[in-house]
Design a protein around this motif. Sequence first.
Motif, PDB file in Angstrom:
ATOM      1  N   HIS A 240       0.723  -1.135  -0.092  1.00 37.83           N
ATOM      2  CA  HIS A 240       0.102  -0.078  -0.008  1.00 37.83           C
ATOM      3  C   HIS A 240       0.835   1.245   0.134  1.00 37.83           C
ATOM      4  O   HIS A 240       0.715   2.090  -0.696  1.00 37.83           O
ATOM      5  CB  HIS A 240      -0.884   0.003   1.238  1.00 37.83           C
ATOM      6  N   GLU A 244       1.047   4.076  -2.821  1.00 32.17           N
ATOM      7  CA  GLU A 244       0.769   5.554  -2.641  1.00 32.17           C
ATOM      8  C   GLU A 244       1.821   6.431  -2.872  1.00 32.17           C
ATOM      9  O   GLU A 244       1.692   7.667  -3.330  1.00 32.17           O
ATOM     10  CB  GLU A 244       0.559   5.723  -1.077  1.00 32.17           C
ATOM     11  N   SER A 250      -3.949   8.129  -2.006  1.00 33.56           N
ATOM     12  CA  SER A 250      -4.067   7.287  -0.982  1.00 33.56           C
ATOM     13  C   SER A 250      -4.747   5.877  -1.625  1.00 33.56           C
ATOM     14  O   SER A 250      -5.410   5.891  -2.742  1.00 33.56           O
ATOM     15  CB  SER A 250      -5.258   7.631  -0.070  1.00 33.56           C
ATOM     16  N   ASN A 252      -6.757   2.349  -0.443  1.00 32.03           N
ATOM     17  CA  ASN A 252      -7.494   1.554   0.805  1.00 32.03           C
ATOM     18  C   ASN A 252      -7.801   0.444   0.426  1.00 32.03           C
ATOM     19  O   ASN A 252      -8.706  -0.340   1.242  1.00 32.03           O
ATOM     20  CB  ASN A 252      -8.587   2.342   1.214  1.00 32.03           C
TER      21      ASN A 252
END
Length: 398
Positions: A240, A244, A250, A252
């Motif tokens: 992740h 990013e 971002s 998720n």
Amino acid sequence: MAEALLDVVLKNLNSHIQKELATFWNVNKEIEKLSSILTTIKSVLEDAEQKQITNQALKVWLQKLKDTACVLDDILDECSIKSSQLGYEGKNFTPSNQVNTCSLTFLNPKKMLFHYKVGKKVKEIRERLDQIAEERQKFHLQEGIVERGTEVVESRQTSSIIAQPRVYGRDEDREKIVEFLLRHASDCDELSVYSIVGIGGVGKTTLAQLVFNDEGVSRHFDLLIWICVSKNFRGRRILHSIIESASKQSYNVLDLDPTQKQIQELLQSKRYLLVLDDVWNEDQEKWDKLKSILVFGSKGSSILVTTRLRNVASIMGTIPTHHLSSLSEDDCWSLFKQRAFGPYREENVEFVAINKEIVKKCGGLPLAAKTLGGLLRFKNEEKDWLHVKESDLEFTGG
């Protein structure tokens, strides 16, 4: 380092070795005590590792703990090997058959002698750890300063930004790594993994920052990604963070498949440099899973790892390890002066002799020199400097 070692020993105590030892006369009670003592000590190790930088007595205490833990680990290994030789291997030791097993031991002199020796050694180690656990109290260490869940302790967070105005004594190290990344790694068809190994406070992160911010490196790679891993090695969190950093957005999504496809899309046809800073993971399987997702970059893509542990470098690295040594006394002195006097304040010649004695206590560790220099920056009188020198300042970093 000490915490990683205790993790290994505790794991051994809770493994099949414990089941073997539990059949020995009263050794099972000693094992329970050992496990409890080690767990208690482990709870303050994070604080101890940080405070040893300014406390030589605490550094000695940690070394004593590591030495004792190594002896215990050797005993456990010896027990495992000897148990196999004496016919314990493969047996299922449970409370129900423990009495019968111990009774049969009386009929075997070799097993009797082995039980006696192991029991004596375990008791001696337990007594030594008892003393070490008691000694910890005089250092007023805080418990529970460890990472929880997916969070990383604030003090262990790192970034690619170089925080100090000048870095001393690392030009040769930087040039060697940059040379590899720009020339040798470019010719590799496989993903190159370069590991920087050294003790805490020696400047591994700073060296990685120098490489990361090198102009030649910036021009050579399409993507530059910095991830602070620390002790909580979670592959998905790392993935992740990569997404990013590369996408500037971002991310998720929890499922692995779309995450892996997103990584592939971002890294495809790009030559990237990924820094994994402060890695502690010694689980080969975890690393293999992560690496299998990172191979999508183009030829010449590289990973730069910093770690205190040689095992980590051996597991992750694809080339010989770069062992980072301590600074020379002159470089350590220059770094100390930078922190103690700042860029505009003149060095007080009256305190030079005192300063140099203090710098010797740094053991060539940049973190030690910076910390001590910062502590002494606003000391104006000789008595203040002497007080720092003579108090628990014995500084030989972690």
